[in-house]
Design an enzyme around this catalytic site. Sequence first.
Site, PDB file in Angstrom:
ATOM      1  N   LYS A   1       0.832  -1.195   0.000  1.00  0.00           N
ATOM      2  CA  LYS A   1       0.000   0.000   0.000  1.00  0.00           C
ATOM      3  C   LYS A   1       0.877   1.260   0.000  1.00  0.00           C
ATOM      4  CE  LYS A   1      -3.836  -1.919   2.741  1.00  0.00           C
ATOM      5  NZ  LYS A   1      -4.955  -1.650   1.837  1.00  0.00           N
TER       6      LYS A   1
ATOM      7  N   ARG B   1     -10.552 -11.469   1.843  1.00  0.00           N
ATOM      8  CA  ARG B   1     -11.379 -12.548   1.277  1.00  0.00           C
ATOM      9  C   ARG B   1     -10.656 -13.891   1.336  1.00  0.00           C
ATOM     10  NH1 ARG B   1     -11.607  -9.211  -4.173  1.00  0.00           N
ATOM     11  NH2 ARG B   1     -11.373  -7.626  -2.557  1.00  0.00           N
TER      12      ARG B   1
END
Length: 496
Positions: free
Chosen positions: A278, A352
Site C-alpha cells: 500500500k 477474502r
Amino acid sequence: MELVVKSVSPETLKTATLVVAVGEGRKLGAVAKQLDELSGGAISAVLKRGDLAGKVGQSLLLHSLPNLKADRVLLVGVGKDEELGDRPFRKIIAGILNTLKGLGGSDAVLALDEVVVKGRDSYGKTRLLAETLVDGEYTFDQFKSQKAEPRALKKVTLVTIKAAQAEVERAVAHATAIANGMAFTRDLGNLPPNICHPTFLGEQAKNLGKEFKSLKVEVLDEKKIKDLGMGSFYAVGQGSAQPPRLIVMQYNGGKKSEKPYALVGKGITFDTGGISLKPGAGMDEMKYDMGGAASVFGTLRAVLELKLPINLVCILACAENMPSGNASRPGDIVTTMSGQTVEILNTDAEGRLVLCDALTYSERFKPQAVIDIATLTGACVVALGAHTSGLLGNNDELIGQLLSAGQSADDRAWQLPLFDEYQEQLDSPFADIANIGGPKAGTITAACFLSRFTKNLNWAHLDIAGTAWTSGGKDKGATGRPVPLLTQYLLDRAKA
C-alpha cells in the site's frame, strides 16, 4: 455512568441538573410548564427575553430557580412536534451529555419522556438515548502519560410514566450491553498493531471465556490452520513474524436442538498490502483492518451480558499481512479448505482469502445463518461513504432481517446486487478463481468471491470498510459499528 429509570414527578427529585424540553417557538412541554409554575414563571420570563427559541441543538442552563429541588435546570430545544428524527435526537442527547460533563454535579435527571421521535416507541427512543449517553462516555487514553481527569457525572436518572417503565428499563439494559460491546470493539480497534496481533486476540478470547463461564473458546495455531487445509488463510499470514490464529468461540444459551447463528470476522491486525504494498500515507489506519473481528467480539460480549436464549458461534480469522521473503506473491496459486484453488493476483485483497476458509470451517456447526463482517473494500467507502455498511448475500430473508435490524438500531446497511454477471470478472486461466475482479464493482466482486464458498449456507456479508472507524485527524478512532446492528439482529432472533 449508572443509568436509573424512575416513574416519579421530576420536580420531586433532588438533583444537580434537571433536563427538560422546549419546543420550537418557545413551546413549553408538560414538564417545563409545571416547573415554570412552581418557579413563579421564571422559565417563561427567560424565554420571553429571546434567550432560547427551542430549535434543535439549542440549550440554556438556568441556576437556582425558586421552589425547585434541582440545583440547575437545563432547557434543550427539540424542534417542532413529531419532526424529530434519529440523527437530530442523537445530537440533542450528545449535546446534553457534553453540557453535563462540563458541570460539577455528580448526577442528572432527564425528563424527556414526552419528546416524540419519528417511528420510535418508548423502547426505541430510550435505546437511542441510552446508547448515545453510554457510548459518549468512551475514552481511550491508556497510552497517554497524562490521563483524562475523572468526570463528576456518575449517575443519570431517566424519568418515565409508570405504564412505560418496563419497556424503558428493557431498553436501558439492551443499550448498556450494546454500548459495553461497542467499547470493547473500539478498544481492540484503537490498540496499536505492535500489541494487538493475532496471538493477542486469541488471549482476549480466552479472557472472555474466563469471565463468562457459558463461553467455550478454542484458538487454533498456524499448524492446525495448515493441517485443516486452509491454504488460502495460511498464505496471508506466512509473510509475518506474527503467526495467524483461528479463534472459535461458542455460546450455547438456547436449546441443544437449536442450530446456532454464526458470525465470521476478518481479523487482519495490520495490513501493509503484502508484496502488493500500500502507499505509505495513512497506512497507520490499517490497524483497523481487524474491525470485523473486533465487532464480533463486541457483539458476543453484549450477547453474554444479556444472556440471550440463542446459540451462537463466532469464528475469527486473524493474521498480519506483511511483505517478506516468506510472503505470498502475485501469481501464487493456493488451495482453500473447500478444495477450490485461488490465483492471488493482488496480495492486498487478503481479507477474502482468510474469510473464505473461515466460512468453509463454519459449515461444521450447521448454522441457521452465517454473517461475515469485514473491512473488505475501499470500493465500499467510495460507494456508500462513512455512514452506511454494504450488505450482500444469498438469502433474501436474511438480508431483510439485517436491513430491518440496522434500521431499528440506527446502524444502517444498504444492499448491493450479487448478480451472476459479476462472477465472470473473477475468471482465472490458471485456477478455479482469481482473488480480484478488476477495477469495476470492487465491493460486489469481493462478495462474489466469498459466495463461491457459501453455497451450502444461508449467508450474508457486511462490508464495514467505511463504518468501522473514523479516518484522519484528531477524531480518528474506531466507532464500534456494526455492534448495534448485529446485536439487534440477535435480539430479534431471541425475541428478547
